[in-house]
Every structure is written in structure tokens, then in C-alpha cells.
Design a protein around this motif. Structure first.
Motif, mmCIF file in Angstrom:
data_model
loop_
_atom_site.group_PDB
_atom_site.id
_atom_site.type_symbol
_atom_site.label_atom_id
_atom_site.label_comp_id
_atom_site.label_asym_id
_atom_site.label_seq_id
_atom_site.Cartn_x
_atom_site.Cartn_y
_atom_site.Cartn_z
ATOM 1 N N THR A 1 -8.708 13.218 -7.348
ATOM 2 C CA THR A 1 -8.329 12.173 -6.397
ATOM 3 C C THR A 1 -8.313 10.836 -7.122
ATOM 4 O O THR A 1 -9.296 10.472 -7.786
ATOM 5 C CB THR A 1 -9.313 12.103 -5.221
ATOM 6 O OG1 THR A 1 -9.338 13.364 -4.542
ATOM 7 C CG2 THR A 1 -8.889 11.021 -4.227
ATOM 8 N N LEU B 1 1.082 4.127 -3.054
ATOM 9 C CA LEU B 1 0.791 5.548 -2.850
ATOM 10 C C LEU B 1 2.025 6.410 -3.088
ATOM 11 O O LEU B 1 1.932 7.491 -3.683
ATOM 12 C CB LEU B 1 0.231 5.770 -1.443
ATOM 13 C CG LEU B 1 -1.156 5.174 -1.182
ATOM 14 C CD1 LEU B 1 -1.570 5.409 0.266
ATOM 15 C CD2 LEU B 1 -2.196 5.768 -2.123
ATOM 16 N N ASP B 2 3.181 5.935 -2.624
ATOM 17 C CA ASP B 2 4.414 6.705 -2.824
ATOM 18 C C ASP B 2 4.759 6.811 -4.303
ATOM 19 O O ASP B 2 5.142 7.883 -4.795
ATOM 20 C CB ASP B 2 5.578 6.063 -2.064
ATOM 21 C CG ASP B 2 5.474 6.248 -0.557
ATOM 22 O OD1 ASP B 2 4.660 7.102 -0.126
ATOM 23 O OD2 ASP B 2 6.183 5.543 0.178
ATOM 24 N N VAL C 1 1.477 0.541 -9.022
ATOM 25 C CA VAL C 1 0.026 0.733 -8.945
ATOM 26 C C VAL C 1 -0.691 -0.311 -9.791
ATOM 27 O O VAL C 1 -1.567 -1.036 -9.308
ATOM 28 C CB VAL C 1 -0.364 2.156 -9.387
ATOM 29 C CG1 VAL C 1 -1.892 2.308 -9.424
ATOM 30 C CG2 VAL C 1 0.250 3.189 -8.459
ATOM 31 N N LYS D 1 0.837 -1.203 0.000
ATOM 32 C CA LYS D 1 0.000 0.000 0.000
ATOM 33 C C LYS D 1 0.869 1.250 0.000
ATOM 34 O O LYS D 1 0.628 2.185 -0.783
ATOM 35 C CB LYS D 1 -0.919 -0.017 1.230
ATOM 36 C CG LYS D 1 -1.836 1.202 1.326
ATOM 37 C CD LYS D 1 -2.837 1.055 2.452
ATOM 38 C CE LYS D 1 -2.137 1.143 3.807
ATOM 39 N NZ LYS D 1 -3.130 1.151 4.921
ATOM 40 N N ASP D 2 1.889 1.283 0.848
ATOM 41 C CA ASP D 2 2.777 2.448 0.909
ATOM 42 C C ASP D 2 3.529 2.644 -0.403
ATOM 43 O O ASP D 2 3.678 3.778 -0.889
ATOM 44 C CB ASP D 2 3.775 2.302 2.058
ATOM 45 C CG ASP D 2 3.120 2.411 3.430
ATOM 46 O OD1 ASP D 2 1.983 2.950 3.491
ATOM 47 O OD2 ASP D 2 3.720 1.957 4.418
ATOM 48 N N LEU E 1 -7.703 2.873 -1.579
ATOM 49 C CA LEU E 1 -6.663 3.868 -1.318
ATOM 50 C C LEU E 1 -6.990 5.149 -2.081
ATOM 51 O O LEU E 1 -7.440 5.106 -3.225
ATOM 52 C CB LEU E 1 -5.299 3.345 -1.773
ATOM 53 C CG LEU E 1 -4.877 1.949 -1.289
ATOM 54 C CD1 LEU E 1 -3.505 1.602 -1.853
ATOM 55 C CD2 LEU E 1 -4.880 1.892 0.239
ATOM 56 N N ASN E 2 -6.736 6.283 -1.443
ATOM 57 C CA ASN E 2 -6.982 7.583 -2.068
ATOM 58 C C ASN E 2 -5.678 8.366 -2.173
ATOM 59 O O ASN E 2 -4.881 8.384 -1.224
ATOM 60 C CB ASN E 2 -7.982 8.406 -1.257
ATOM 61 C CG ASN E 2 -9.376 7.809 -1.279
ATOM 62 O OD1 ASN E 2 -9.762 7.197 -2.268
ATOM 63 N ND2 ASN E 2 -10.128 7.970 -0.201
ATOM 64 N N GLN E 3 -5.465 9.010 -3.318
ATOM 65 C CA GLN E 3 -4.287 9.852 -3.518
ATOM 66 C C GLN E 3 -4.709 11.123 -4.249
ATOM 67 O O GLN E 3 -5.169 11.067 -5.384
ATOM 68 C CB GLN E 3 -3.219 9.118 -4.341
ATOM 69 C CG GLN E 3 -1.999 9.950 -4.699
ATOM 70 C CD GLN E 3 -1.128 10.214 -3.489
ATOM 71 O OE1 GLN E 3 -0.615 9.299 -2.876
ATOM 72 N NE2 GLN E 3 -0.970 11.481 -3.151
#
Length: 341
Positions: A86, A25-26, A52, A21-22, A97-99
Motif C-alpha cells: 500500500t 491516485l489515478d 504524485v 487528490k483524484d 491517501l492510500n493506494q
């Protein structure tokens, strides 16, 4: 013993999931940051990083009130300029997950740097805080701002003394104005209203509420069909001239490598809209059908000669005298007639 093994395995799965997950998102944040300056054009595909795509079941882009899973830069969803979105990622394990990201969309063709010469200079009252500037023949109509000293004036080009003056109420900060037939339409800064005047006498005929989407009144022009307004954003708002509280359409503006906001004083001429950018010594030439900035005038030298070191004495007046452009600014002592090369 079996319980401990199960618990340990669950912990490993949880740690792996958190790491994935990290990483997702990163990597998405890094990708978005790297693309923000480069930007996109309509029709481009968003090539998301493998971190992703390898672990996502679906990717959706949310624009607040609308969403798409199509990763093409489609004008049905995106506008020119900056788009705050988003990314919503549903992972293979079912997590959401939201970014947040800013996706800049640029015009495909570069703006032309427009060359010019100064054909003439005329006096201008340096006490006037110009917000709207119109020329019809040799007659200048000017809307001057500031609380307590706003006014609509009329004078002959070449004379700094007004032949007619219409003072505004003390609580009104006047903004852009334009001529439609025998009427002058004028915006106000924060009062959420506009005024209509008789062009000949400058006497007020009526007023109208600004559309809710327009937070503040800035610039105003007329394209022969609609009023066109700005509110300090990247948008041009086309308003129904018979009911200016109604927005007919909205067009966002951008250049080939720049997003533009703080669009301000406007002028329509020969099929194009000309707009200055607040606190910038430039005037854009804009295609009103697409919002693409197709040209740019650089008035850095003229602005420096007139701002007297005051950052608020900005370029803020655009009009046309035949095919020549007239420009002036807030508290400037001159009006310049510009011949395009």
C-alpha cells in the motif's frame, strides 16, 4: 457579500484539493498497472509520476507489518515475485491517501530452457495419485494422495507393484515426502501435521505439527541440512530437520519475466532445487540461495501423452537417478528417465 465570497473561495479550494487528490491516485494506479507486467529488479528505483511527487510531502510503502519511505526495490522489504503493498501518501495539505498495488520483482537473468532426451521409460501404476516421489538406487518411495486412499509405498524401478505399503488414516491426504538418513518425512495436505517413518519398514515413528505459516502441505525435499517445503505459494520454506515445526528461512521464487506460485513437488540435486508448478507442464531449476529460477524444463508433450484429458492428472513427480531426472505424474502409467543435453 463577504461571507458569500469566502464560502465560494473555500468551495474552489475544496474542489481543487479533490481534483489533485483524484489525479494523484489515478496517476499512481495507472503507473502501478503499467509496471506490473514489466516488473522490477532488486536495486531499481520506483519513479513515481509527477502528479504524485509534485503534491506529496512524503510517500511511504507499507507491507502490512513493516514500512519504508525508501523507493528503492530493496530485498530487506521486497521479495522476488509478487509483493502486495500500500502506498501511503501525505499530501502538502496534510491529507493521507492510500493506494493498494502489486509490485512484481523479477530475477535479473533469464531462465535457461533446458533441453533433454527421454533415455528410458518404466511402468507406473495409473491408480496412484502421486504427491511425493523419491528414488534411491533402484528403489522408489512414493507418497500417494486423496482422502481415503492415501498411502506410502516402496517398489523397485521397473515394477509397478509395491513391495511395501503403509496405508494412511482415512482422514489424511498424503503429500510430499523426502528421505533423511534412514527416515522418511512426509507432509499432509490439510491436517497441519507431518509424519516420520522408518525407511526400511515404512512403519510410522512419530509426527510433528507444521509451522503456522504453512497453510497446507504440498512438496518436500532435503538439501542436506534443512527440510524444504512448499504450500502452494511462491515460497520455499526451509525447516529445521530436528524440529520441522520451526522455519529457518523463507525464500520466494520468480523468473526473469514471470512470477511463480503453486510451487509443488520438490527435489534437491547438486545444489539446486527442482519444482513443478501445479497444473503446468514445467519443472523449474531454482537457486535456493536467491530463489531465482535459473532453468526450466518443458514437459508439455509428455504431460499430454499421460493426462488422458483429465486436468487433474498433472505432472507431479521429480527424482534423480544418477545425473538423469525421473519424472511422472498423478495417475500416469509411465515414469520417464530424462537425460539432460
Amino acid at each position: 457579500m463577504k461571507t458569500n465570497i469566502t464560502a465560494g473561495f473555500a468551495a474552489i479550494l475544496l474542489l481543487t484539493s479533490c481534483n489533485n487528490k483524484d489525479k494523484m491516485l489515478d496517476s499512481l494506479a495507472d503507473y502501478n498497472n503499467s509496471k506490473e507486467e514489466q516488473g522490477y529488479h532488486f536495486g531499481d528505483q520506483l519513479q513515481l509520476p509527477k502528479e504524485v511527487t509534485d503534491h506529496a510531502e512524503t510517500v511511504t510503502i507499507s507491507f502490512g507489518d513493516k514500512e519504508t519511505s525508501n523507493l528503492t526495490v530493496d530485498p530487506k522489504f521486497f521479495t522476488l515475485g509478487d509483493n502486495d503493498v500500500t502506498f501511503i501518501i501525505k499530501t502538502e495539505s496534510g491529507e493521507i491517501l492510500n493506494q493498494d498495488a502489486t509490485i512484481n520483482v523479477f530475477a535479473k537473468n533469464p531462465e535457461q530452457n533446458i533441453s533433454y532426451t527421454v533415455a528410458a521409460e518404466y511402468p507406473h501404476d495409473p491408480d496412484n495419485f502421486v504427491e511425493g516421489f523419491l528414488v534411491e538406487g533402484n528403489t522408489v518411495y512414493e507418497s500417494d494422495g486423496l482422502d481415503g486412499s492415501s498411502q506410502l509405498i516402496k517398489y523397485t524401478l521397473g515394477s509397478a507393484s509395491p513391495s511395501l505399503t503403509e496405508k494412511q488414516p482415512a482422514d489424511v491426504f498424503s503429500e510430499g515426502c523426502t528421505i533423511v538418513g534412514d527416515k522418511i518425512y512426509q507432509l499432509t495436505y490439510k491436517n497441519k501435521i507431518g509424519f516420520v517413518y522408518d525407511k526400511n519398514s515404512l512403519k510410522k515413528i512419530s509426527q510433528f505439527p507444521l509451522p503456522n505459516v504453512i497453510g497446507e502441505g504440498w512438496g518436500l525435499t532435503y538439501d542436506g541440512k534443512n527440510l524444504v517445503a512448499t504450500d502452494g505459494s511462491k515460497n520455499l520454506y526451509f525447516l529445521d530437520v530436528n524440529d520441522p515445526s520451526k522455519v529457518v528461512r523463507t525464500v520466494a521464487v520468480a523468473g526473469h519475466k514471470e512470477t511463480y506460485d503453486k510451487l509443488n513437488e520438490l527435489e534437491y540435486h547438486n545444489g539446486f532445487i527442482y519444482s513443478n508448478i501445479w497444473h503446468k507442464p514445467f519443472i523449474l531449476k531454482i537457486n535456493p540461495a536467491t530463489g531465482e529460477a535459473v532453468g526450466k524444463f518443458d514437459f508439455t508433450k509428455i504431460t499430454a501423452e499421460n493426462d488422458q484429458g483429465n486436468s487433474e492428472h498433472v505432472l507431479n513427480g521429480i527424482a534423480f537417478k544418477g545425473e538423469n531426472m525421473l519424472v511422472t505424474g498423478k495417475n500416469w502409467a509411465k515414469i520417464y528417465e530424462i537425460a539432460v543435453k
